[in-house]
Design a protein around this motif. Structure first.
Motif, PDB file in Angstrom:
ATOM      1  N   VAL A  69       0.806  -1.179  -0.104  1.00  0.00           N
ATOM      2  CA  VAL A  69       0.103   0.002   0.001  1.00  0.00           C
ATOM      3  C   VAL A  69       1.050   1.380  -0.068  1.00  0.00           C
ATOM      4  CG1 VAL A  69      -1.753   1.417   1.012  1.00  0.00           C
ATOM      5  CG2 VAL A  69      -1.823  -1.028   1.065  1.00  0.00           C
ATOM      6  N   GLU A  70       1.947   1.182   0.771  1.00  0.00           N
ATOM      7  CA  GLU A  70       2.588   2.355   1.012  1.00  0.00           C
ATOM      8  C   GLU A  70       3.520   2.878  -0.172  1.00  0.00           C
ATOM      9  OE1 GLU A  70       4.855   1.222   4.567  1.00  0.00           O
ATOM     10  OE2 GLU A  70       3.644   2.188   5.803  1.00  0.00           O
ATOM     11  N   GLU A  71       3.621   1.799  -1.476  1.00  0.00           N
ATOM     12  CA  GLU A  71       4.409   2.096  -2.472  1.00  0.00           C
ATOM     13  C   GLU A  71       3.226   3.271  -3.204  1.00  0.00           C
ATOM     14  OE1 GLU A  71       5.751  -1.146  -4.782  1.00  0.00           O
ATOM     15  OE2 GLU A  71       6.001  -2.284  -3.189  1.00  0.00           O
ATOM     16  N   TYR A  72       2.060   3.109  -3.146  1.00  0.00           N
ATOM     17  CA  TYR A  72       1.119   3.841  -3.951  1.00  0.00           C
ATOM     18  C   TYR A  72       0.661   5.102  -3.051  1.00  0.00           C
ATOM     19  CZ  TYR A  72       2.146  -0.178  -6.892  1.00  0.00           C
ATOM     20  OH  TYR A  72       2.714  -1.208  -7.508  1.00  0.00           O
ATOM     21  N   ALA A  73      -0.112   4.816  -1.832  1.00  0.00           N
ATOM     22  CA  ALA A  73      -0.668   5.653  -1.186  1.00  0.00           C
ATOM     23  C   ALA A  73       0.249   6.874  -0.528  1.00  0.00           C
ATOM     24  CB  ALA A  73      -1.393   4.900   0.020  1.00  0.00           C
ATOM     25  N   MET A  74      -0.461   8.104  -0.154  1.00  0.00           N
ATOM     26  CA  MET A  74       0.346   9.112   0.713  1.00  0.00           C
ATOM     27  C   MET A  74       0.493   8.509   2.106  1.00  0.00           C
ATOM     28  SD  MET A  74       0.566  11.800  -1.213  1.00  0.00           S
ATOM     29  CE  MET A  74       0.639  13.152  -0.229  1.00  0.00           C
ATOM     30  N   PRO A  91     -11.930  -8.596   5.687  1.00  0.00           N
ATOM     31  CA  PRO A  91     -12.908  -8.046   4.850  1.00  0.00           C
ATOM     32  C   PRO A  91     -13.165  -6.604   5.173  1.00  0.00           C
ATOM     33  CG  PRO A  91     -14.149  -9.080   6.425  1.00  0.00           C
ATOM     34  CD  PRO A  91     -12.616  -9.229   6.602  1.00  0.00           C
ATOM     35  N   LEU A  92     -12.104  -5.638   5.141  1.00  0.00           N
ATOM     36  CA  LEU A  92     -12.158  -4.126   5.164  1.00  0.00           C
ATOM     37  C   LEU A  92     -11.178  -3.668   3.985  1.00  0.00           C
ATOM     38  CD1 LEU A  92     -12.858  -1.784   6.746  1.00  0.00           C
ATOM     39  CD2 LEU A  92     -10.640  -1.878   7.936  1.00  0.00           C
ATOM     40  N   THR A  93     -11.929  -2.650   3.311  1.00  0.00           N
ATOM     41  CA  THR A  93     -11.320  -2.166   2.052  1.00  0.00           C
ATOM     42  C   THR A  93     -11.160  -0.480   2.820  1.00  0.00           C
ATOM     43  OG1 THR A  93     -12.217  -3.311   0.353  1.00  0.00           O
ATOM     44  CG2 THR A  93     -11.535  -1.066  -0.160  1.00  0.00           C
ATOM     45  N   ILE A  94     -10.062  -0.144   2.471  1.00  0.00           N
ATOM     46  CA  ILE A  94      -9.840   1.389   2.976  1.00  0.00           C
ATOM     47  C   ILE A  94      -9.444   2.361   1.821  1.00  0.00           C
ATOM     48  CG2 ILE A  94      -8.543   2.620   4.748  1.00  0.00           C
ATOM     49  CD1 ILE A  94      -7.841   0.198   6.213  1.00  0.00           C
ATOM     50  N   ILE A  95      -9.958   3.553   1.709  1.00  0.00           N
ATOM     51  CA  ILE A  95      -9.719   4.335   0.610  1.00  0.00           C
ATOM     52  C   ILE A  95      -8.546   5.341   1.216  1.00  0.00           C
ATOM     53  CG2 ILE A  95     -10.574   6.262  -0.596  1.00  0.00           C
ATOM     54  CD1 ILE A  95     -13.173   4.725  -1.028  1.00  0.00           C
ATOM     55  N   PHE A  96      -7.435   5.408   0.652  1.00  0.00           N
ATOM     56  CA  PHE A  96      -6.494   6.447   0.619  1.00  0.00           C
ATOM     57  C   PHE A  96      -6.162   7.424  -0.339  1.00  0.00           C
ATOM     58  CE2 PHE A  96      -5.123   2.638   3.095  1.00  0.00           C
ATOM     59  CZ  PHE A  96      -5.292   2.995   4.358  1.00  0.00           C
ATOM     60  N   ASN A  97      -5.536   8.399  -0.025  1.00  0.00           N
ATOM     61  CA  ASN A  97      -5.090   9.540  -1.248  1.00  0.00           C
ATOM     62  C   ASN A  97      -3.958   8.819  -1.706  1.00  0.00           C
ATOM     63  OD1 ASN A  97      -7.176  11.854  -0.881  1.00  0.00           O
ATOM     64  ND2 ASN A  97      -5.977  11.932   1.230  1.00  0.00           N
ATOM     65  N   LEU A  98      -3.740   9.033  -3.064  1.00  0.00           N
ATOM     66  CA  LEU A  98      -2.662   8.437  -3.703  1.00  0.00           C
ATOM     67  C   LEU A  98      -1.432   9.666  -3.889  1.00  0.00           C
ATOM     68  CD1 LEU A  98      -4.496   6.679  -6.591  1.00  0.00           C
ATOM     69  CD2 LEU A  98      -3.507   5.503  -4.474  1.00  0.00           C
ATOM     70  N   LYS A  99      -0.241   9.030  -4.118  1.00  0.00           N
ATOM     71  CA  LYS A  99       0.687   9.595  -4.686  1.00  0.00           C
ATOM     72  C   LYS A  99       0.665  10.184  -5.875  1.00  0.00           C
ATOM     73  CE  LYS A  99       4.072   7.318  -1.694  1.00  0.00           C
ATOM     74  NZ  LYS A  99       5.275   6.105  -1.645  1.00  0.00           N
ATOM     75  N   ASP A 100       1.546  10.914  -6.278  1.00  0.00           N
ATOM     76  CA  ASP A 100       1.103  11.454  -7.920  1.00  0.00           C
ATOM     77  C   ASP A 100       1.491  10.424  -8.754  1.00  0.00           C
ATOM     78  OD1 ASP A 100       0.199  13.798  -7.095  1.00  0.00           O
ATOM     79  OD2 ASP A 100       1.998  14.821  -7.331  1.00  0.00           O
ATOM     80  N   ASN A 101       0.694  10.134 -10.098  1.00  0.00           N
ATOM     81  CA  ASN A 101       0.607   9.333 -11.187  1.00  0.00           C
ATOM     82  C   ASN A 101       1.319   7.916 -10.859  1.00  0.00           C
ATOM     83  OD1 ASN A 101       0.282  11.597 -12.717  1.00  0.00           O
ATOM     84  ND2 ASN A 101       2.369  12.216 -12.171  1.00  0.00           N
ATOM     85  N   VAL A 102       0.721   7.387  -9.692  1.00  0.00           N
ATOM     86  CA  VAL A 102       1.248   5.865  -9.477  1.00  0.00           C
ATOM     87  C   VAL A 102       0.266   4.866 -10.023  1.00  0.00           C
ATOM     88  CG1 VAL A 102       2.712   6.535  -7.407  1.00  0.00           C
ATOM     89  CG2 VAL A 102       0.143   6.234  -7.159  1.00  0.00           C
ATOM     90  N   VAL A 107      -7.957   2.759 -13.146  1.00  0.00           N
ATOM     91  CA  VAL A 107      -7.947   2.176 -11.899  1.00  0.00           C
ATOM     92  C   VAL A 107      -9.137   2.712 -10.997  1.00  0.00           C
ATOM     93  CG1 VAL A 107      -6.999   1.248  -9.790  1.00  0.00           C
ATOM     94  CG2 VAL A 107      -5.803   0.873 -12.049  1.00  0.00           C
ATOM     95  N   THR A 108      -8.711   4.233 -10.863  1.00  0.00           N
ATOM     96  CA  THR A 108      -9.095   4.892  -9.762  1.00  0.00           C
ATOM     97  C   THR A 108     -10.503   5.611 -10.082  1.00  0.00           C
ATOM     98  OG1 THR A 108      -8.177   7.090 -10.529  1.00  0.00           O
ATOM     99  CG2 THR A 108      -7.008   5.403  -9.001  1.00  0.00           C
ATOM    100  N   GLY A 109     -11.115   5.700 -11.524  1.00  0.00           N
ATOM    101  CA  GLY A 109     -12.308   6.061 -11.878  1.00  0.00           C
ATOM    102  C   GLY A 109     -12.025   7.772 -12.264  1.00  0.00           C
ATOM    103  N   GLY A 110     -10.732   8.053 -12.120  1.00  0.00           N
ATOM    104  CA  GLY A 110     -10.463   9.723 -12.481  1.00  0.00           C
ATOM    105  C   GLY A 110     -10.034  10.259 -11.162  1.00  0.00           C
ATOM    106  N   LEU A 111     -10.222   9.499 -10.102  1.00  0.00           N
ATOM    107  CA  LEU A 111     -10.012  10.279  -8.729  1.00  0.00           C
ATOM    108  C   LEU A 111      -8.626  10.216  -8.319  1.00  0.00           C
ATOM    109  CD1 LEU A 111     -13.075   8.486  -7.067  1.00  0.00           C
ATOM    110  CD2 LEU A 111     -12.919  10.839  -7.991  1.00  0.00           C
ATOM    111  N   ASP A 112      -8.313  10.950  -7.202  1.00  0.00           N
ATOM    112  CA  ASP A 112      -7.039  10.795  -6.827  1.00  0.00           C
ATOM    113  C   ASP A 112      -6.866   9.961  -5.665  1.00  0.00           C
ATOM    114  OD1 ASP A 112      -6.043  12.838  -8.617  1.00  0.00           O
ATOM    115  OD2 ASP A 112      -6.660  14.496  -7.426  1.00  0.00           O
ATOM    116  N   THR A 113      -7.698   9.027  -5.343  1.00  0.00           N
ATOM    117  CA  THR A 113      -7.661   8.106  -4.188  1.00  0.00           C
ATOM    118  C   THR A 113      -8.119   6.795  -4.765  1.00  0.00           C
ATOM    119  OG1 THR A 113     -10.342   8.499  -4.169  1.00  0.00           O
ATOM    120  CG2 THR A 113      -9.008   9.763  -2.825  1.00  0.00           C
ATOM    121  N   ALA A 114      -7.773   5.656  -4.072  1.00  0.00           N
ATOM    122  CA  ALA A 114      -7.947   4.231  -4.411  1.00  0.00           C
ATOM    123  C   ALA A 114      -8.045   3.530  -3.167  1.00  0.00           C
ATOM    124  CB  ALA A 114      -6.749   3.731  -5.232  1.00  0.00           C
ATOM    125  N   ALA A 115      -8.858   2.540  -3.492  1.00  0.00           N
ATOM    126  CA  ALA A 115      -9.375   1.661  -2.564  1.00  0.00           C
ATOM    127  C   ALA A 115      -8.354   0.434  -2.353  1.00  0.00           C
ATOM    128  CB  ALA A 115     -10.778   1.342  -2.621  1.00  0.00           C
TER     129      ALA A 115
END
Length: 339
Positions: A69-74, A91-102, A107-115
């Motif tokens: 996760v830490e490779e991609y998330a802030m 069974p817990l999915t967590i949405i985090f803010n992403l680093k730029d252009n990772v 994948v993200t639906g155009g958002l700056d976050t990912a689950a």
């Protein structure tokens, strides 16, 4: 395209498919996912095509560790790390803010976050580790249909469209993971599941909002299942709100010209006399077993029967009942049986 059924002995072949940009369905403790290399945009696009899924619906990224996760998330907050330590794998999915252009916007639906999710399945964790990349994994079904809880559900929907299915038997929970948004200051549940708000609050020591809302056509959903109709079989589902309402429901079913399916607990099924045009499916003894069997029942009537309507037992929204009723309401389009 041939769709191979892989077992644990075929893990190397399944991982090779992922690395080569092919699609492989994988098991989790909730439902079967449809896997592709999350870092390969062309492979991710194949997921949307195979499912017939709208491309603005973001995908959950499955990882084998917090380090992945830490490779991609802030940088993760202490609260996020506590949640990971407590509930992962699980069974817990967590949405985090992403680093730029990772990760691709595909994948993200155009958002700056990912689950992100760390599934509690040894076979799938080994698949991710062998492939060496995070794997996207929406449910491995035709978009809008009931989610798959055994490999043959996946084969029914996606044979000839994907390279393989990693078979590890029946899923434990039967409803998808809880989705928790940790990308803002106020944590919020976007989709209920096996992990409750109360359990999360005990770990992070702050309130958790319930942000389950319908997303307008022009909006991009932040998590799967917020915008489009989900989990729906071909037959119309009607929710029977309480066991006592099944007496009237049985009378209604007897008056129908077409075959009617009934999904209920053994206590309900054993206490009622249904007419010959009714086919029943047991949800077991309680809401826990019902949650486990819900998608299997919907798929049974969709794939193996010719019913035109389905009467399904409702439960209270307490505990796992919240996740059960969330999925059932979506499959029914909010329609309830009216006496």
């Amino acid at each position: 395209m041939d769709t191979h059924i892989y077992t644990a002995d075929d893990l190397d072949a399944a991982a090779k498919d992922i690395v080569e940009g092919k699609l492989v369905s994988f098991p989790t403790e909730t439902v079967y996912g449809l896997g592709a290399d999350a870092t390969n945009e062309d492979a991710v696009k194949k997921v949307y095509a195979a499912k017939g899924r709208p491309s603005d619906n973001p995908l959950i990224v499955h990882v084998d560790s917090e380090e992945m996760v830490e490779e991609y998330a802030m940088p993760l907050s202490d609260e996020a790390k506590s949640l990971i330590k407590t509930f992962w794998p699980g069974p817990l999915t967590i949405i985090f803010n992403l680093k730029d252009n990772v990760l691709s916007k595909t994948v993200t639906g155009g958002l700056d976050t990912a689950a992100f999710r760390n599934p509690n399945n040894d076979l799938t964790l080994s698949l991710i580790k062998k492939a060496g990349v995070p794997i996207v994994g929406p449910s491995a079904n035709t978009s809008g249909k009931p989610s798959p809880t055994i490999a043959m559900h996946v084969y029914h929907d996606l044979k000839g469209k994907i390279a393989g299915i990693l078979d590890d038997g029946e899923c434990q929970f039967g409803v998808e993971s809880t989705v928790l948004d940790m990308s803002t200051d106020q944590p919020a549940i976007l989709r209920p599941g096996a992990i409750s708000a109360e359990q999360i609050q005990e770990v992070i020591h702050k309130p958790v909002l319930d942000e389950r809302v319908h997303v307008a056509d022009a909006q991009v959903p932040k998590a799967p299942g917020m915008k489009y109709k989900h989990y729906a079989p071909s037959a119309q589902v009607y929710i029977v709100d309480s066991p006592k309402d099944f007496e009237e429901a049985a009378k209604w079913a007897a008056e129908q010209d077409d075959k009617v399916g009934v999904m209920a607990t053994d206590a309900v099924l054993n206490n009622l006399h249904f007419s010959n045009n009714v086919e029943s499916f047991s949800l077991g003894s309680d809401v826990l077993s019902a949650s486990h069997s819900l998608f299997a029942g919907l798929r049974h009537f969709d794939n193996e029967s010719d019913v035109k309507s389905i009467l399904a037992q409702g439960f209270s929204n307490d505990g796992i009942g919240e996740a059960y009723m969330n999925r059932l309401n979506k499959s029914a389009g909010q329609k309830h049986f009216n006496k």
